[in-house]
Design a protein around this motif. Sequence first.
Motif, PDB file in Angstrom:
ATOM      1  N   PHE A  74      39.236  -8.078  -8.500  1.00 35.94           N
ATOM      2  CA  PHE A  74      40.399  -8.342  -7.613  1.00 35.94           C
ATOM      3  C   PHE A  74      40.019  -8.847  -6.105  1.00 35.94           C
ATOM      4  O   PHE A  74      40.908  -9.202  -5.537  1.00 35.94           O
ATOM      5  CB  PHE A  74      41.390  -7.091  -7.586  1.00 35.94           C
ATOM      6  CG  PHE A  74      41.820  -6.840  -9.047  1.00 35.94           C
ATOM      7  CD1 PHE A  74      43.079  -7.813  -9.540  1.00 35.94           C
ATOM      8  CD2 PHE A  74      41.736  -5.746  -9.689  1.00 35.94           C
ATOM      9  CE1 PHE A  74      43.025  -7.807 -10.818  1.00 35.94           C
ATOM     10  CE2 PHE A  74      41.958  -5.708 -10.975  1.00 35.94           C
ATOM     11  CZ  PHE A  74      42.753  -6.542 -11.695  1.00 35.94           C
ATOM     12  N   THR A  75      38.860  -8.293  -5.779  1.00 34.08           N
ATOM     13  CA  THR A  75      38.113  -8.913  -4.476  1.00 34.08           C
ATOM     14  C   THR A  75      38.025 -10.286  -4.487  1.00 34.08           C
ATOM     15  O   THR A  75      38.301 -11.052  -3.434  1.00 34.08           O
ATOM     16  CB  THR A  75      36.800  -8.082  -4.010  1.00 34.08           C
ATOM     17  OG1 THR A  75      37.168  -6.635  -3.829  1.00 34.08           O
ATOM     18  CG2 THR A  75      36.595  -8.555  -2.938  1.00 34.08           C
ATOM     19  N   LEU A  76      37.394 -10.894  -5.629  1.00 32.67           N
ATOM     20  CA  LEU A  76      37.158 -12.207  -5.715  1.00 32.67           C
ATOM     21  C   LEU A  76      38.706 -12.942  -6.171  1.00 32.67           C
ATOM     22  O   LEU A  76      38.670 -14.060  -5.583  1.00 32.67           O
ATOM     23  CB  LEU A  76      36.379 -12.547  -6.891  1.00 32.67           C
ATOM     24  CG  LEU A  76      34.839 -12.185  -6.729  1.00 32.67           C
ATOM     25  CD1 LEU A  76      34.152 -12.149  -8.032  1.00 32.67           C
ATOM     26  CD2 LEU A  76      34.175 -12.783  -5.644  1.00 32.67           C
ATOM     27  N   MET A  77      39.587 -12.143  -6.547  1.00 34.66           N
ATOM     28  CA  MET A  77      40.805 -12.731  -6.677  1.00 34.66           C
ATOM     29  C   MET A  77      41.620 -12.809  -5.096  1.00 34.66           C
ATOM     30  O   MET A  77      42.271 -13.778  -4.935  1.00 34.66           O
ATOM     31  CB  MET A  77      41.836 -11.894  -7.389  1.00 34.66           C
ATOM     32  CG  MET A  77      43.310 -12.078  -7.757  1.00 34.66           C
ATOM     33  SD  MET A  77      44.023 -11.159  -8.929  1.00 34.66           S
ATOM     34  CE  MET A  77      45.780 -11.283  -8.351  1.00 34.66           C
ATOM     35  N   SER A  78      41.349 -12.207  -4.281  1.00 38.39           N
ATOM     36  CA  SER A  78      41.947 -12.020  -2.960  1.00 38.39           C
ATOM     37  C   SER A  78      41.127 -13.305  -2.359  1.00 38.39           C
ATOM     38  O   SER A  78      41.907 -13.926  -1.300  1.00 38.39           O
ATOM     39  CB  SER A  78      41.497 -10.834  -2.313  1.00 38.39           C
ATOM     40  OG  SER A  78      42.118  -9.756  -2.759  1.00 38.39           O
ATOM     41  N   ALA A  79      39.907 -13.534  -2.820  1.00 42.59           N
ATOM     42  CA  ALA A  79      39.214 -14.683  -1.900  1.00 42.59           C
ATOM     43  C   ALA A  79      40.105 -15.903  -2.294  1.00 42.59           C
ATOM     44  O   ALA A  79      39.912 -17.008  -1.654  1.00 42.59           O
ATOM     45  CB  ALA A  79      37.831 -14.920  -2.395  1.00 42.59           C
ATOM     46  N   VAL A  80      40.668 -16.317  -3.468  1.00 44.94           N
ATOM     47  CA  VAL A  80      41.223 -17.472  -4.031  1.00 44.94           C
ATOM     48  C   VAL A  80      42.649 -17.385  -4.004  1.00 44.94           C
ATOM     49  O   VAL A  80      43.382 -18.183  -4.534  1.00 44.94           O
ATOM     50  CB  VAL A  80      40.508 -17.843  -5.488  1.00 44.94           C
ATOM     51  CG1 VAL A  80      39.157 -17.948  -5.461  1.00 44.94           C
ATOM     52  CG2 VAL A  80      41.075 -16.774  -6.332  1.00 44.94           C
ATOM     53  N   SER A  81      43.133 -16.146  -3.443  1.00 41.48           N
ATOM     54  CA  SER A  81      44.690 -16.404  -3.304  1.00 41.48           C
ATOM     55  C   SER A  81      45.277 -17.703  -2.420  1.00 41.48           C
ATOM     56  O   SER A  81      44.751 -17.576  -1.529  1.00 41.48           O
ATOM     57  CB  SER A  81      45.126 -14.884  -2.782  1.00 41.48           C
ATOM     58  OG  SER A  81      44.724 -13.887  -3.533  1.00 41.48           O
ATOM     59  N   ASP A  82      46.389 -18.116  -3.008  1.00 39.64           N
ATOM     60  CA  ASP A  82      47.070 -19.123  -2.095  1.00 39.64           C
ATOM     61  C   ASP A  82      48.187 -19.063  -1.665  1.00 39.64           C
ATOM     62  O   ASP A  82      48.824 -19.943  -1.162  1.00 39.64           O
ATOM     63  CB  ASP A  82      46.849 -20.470  -3.328  1.00 39.64           C
ATOM     64  CG  ASP A  82      47.826 -20.159  -4.212  1.00 39.64           C
ATOM     65  OD1 ASP A  82      48.133 -19.038  -4.576  1.00 39.64           O
ATOM     66  OD2 ASP A  82      48.052 -21.095  -5.316  1.00 39.64           O
TER      67      ASP A  82
END
Length: 467
Positions: A87-95
């Motif tokens: 979910f940290t990496l998910m935060s990085a790609v949040s649009d």
Amino acid sequence: MVEAIDRKMILLITGIAAFITPFLGASMNVALPQVGAEFQPDAVLLGWVVTAYLLSTAIFIVPFGRLSDMYGRRIVFIAGMTATAVFTLMSAVSDTIWLLLLSRVLQGIGSAMIFGTSVAILTSSFPPKDRGKVLGINVALVYLGLSLGPVVGGIITQQVGWRYIFVLNGVLSLIALGFTLWKLKEDVQCAEKAPFDIGGCAIYGIMLFALMYGLSLLPDISGAFWIVGGLVALAIFIWWELRHKAPVVKLSLFVNNVSFTFSNAAALINYSATFSVSFLLSLYLQYIKGMDPQTAGLILIAAPVMQAVLSPLAGRLSDRMEPQYVASAGMAITTVGLLLFTLLSSETSLLYIVGSLILIGLGFALFSSPNTNAIMSSVDRCDYGVASGMVSTMRLVGQMLSLGIAMLTFSVFIGRVQITPEQYPLLITSIKVAFIISAVLCAAGILASMARGKMRKNTSEPVVQKA
């Protein structure tokens, strides 16, 4: 018995986990303006990028600590590291801002799994004579994360963008996860026949949400209503837990264990008194002294650097003498540092400010790891998870309370107006009053710290103080 080489790996794994979360939080505070510029949310919604994470973490820490005591700490820790990485990496790609907020909530749940188990794993892996030392190293890495966060976060945000802060933390989480799967073999669980206390968890979550959300709304009157609701939920929670066969929080730990109760109270008071220091001084240095954010940030790292350097030494000291005395001395030194800031004026020298910050850093270093040592050494092995979760809960609630006190003083002396040069005298007054309140709180914390009693019969055998 865990072998020495495995203990070193456990210290490394839990150390990375201890570094990641404060580093991410501190670095994200610097990146918020860039996040706001990209997604264009209002100020309240932008603030939830930080608040959503804190709330979800606080709500789930103790339940996951309890689950780890019942079903094994290794599996919960692994789940937490996995969730944090994903979910940290998910935060990085949040649009969108909403996807970022969802990622932060889920990231907070992953962090709760880590907080509820990492200190417990560390405590159960080392003998009592070494606990203070390793807990001191763990605490030092927390403050290393706090120290490096604004500096590294600012560089990353300026050079490549805020998303790479999450990328860096995601990679660190994956590294820690790899070490965990490779080296963390031993697990501890305490078999219990009673079902998990889902109802208690729900009430606990409602209670903590209401209290922390209410504190975040202060000084608005709606904050008071939320806090009252949280206190009502607290009363219901106590009633429920006293009647459950396997409560999520063993209230007997507080009722019958003097050391546990007063050590947690001391932690809550200490964080309530100290967390707003950097917030208040940041405003003072930028508004009153006219510094830019980078210069102010460099001055403010004086305290966390002291904490990072001295925490291992303080932890080792608590292995050789009563944590009661070491932690209480630290609380007293912190009180003196806070009192020095009550004398702030527009003419106060930077040397005075840095010296006072160093004093507070010294005091907190002497307090934090010995106090954590006292909490973890005061409970049975099968309650390490709940105790670990309670340490983190006291920290998070204390941090919110500290900011609530600061905002309350601003409301009383300045009001809901923009801070302009005409408001500077009132700003100084409100900052000084906030420091007076914090110093009084910290002085009361000395009493709570001393009231815990002695932790051991001799220099190596911990003894729980019963009521």
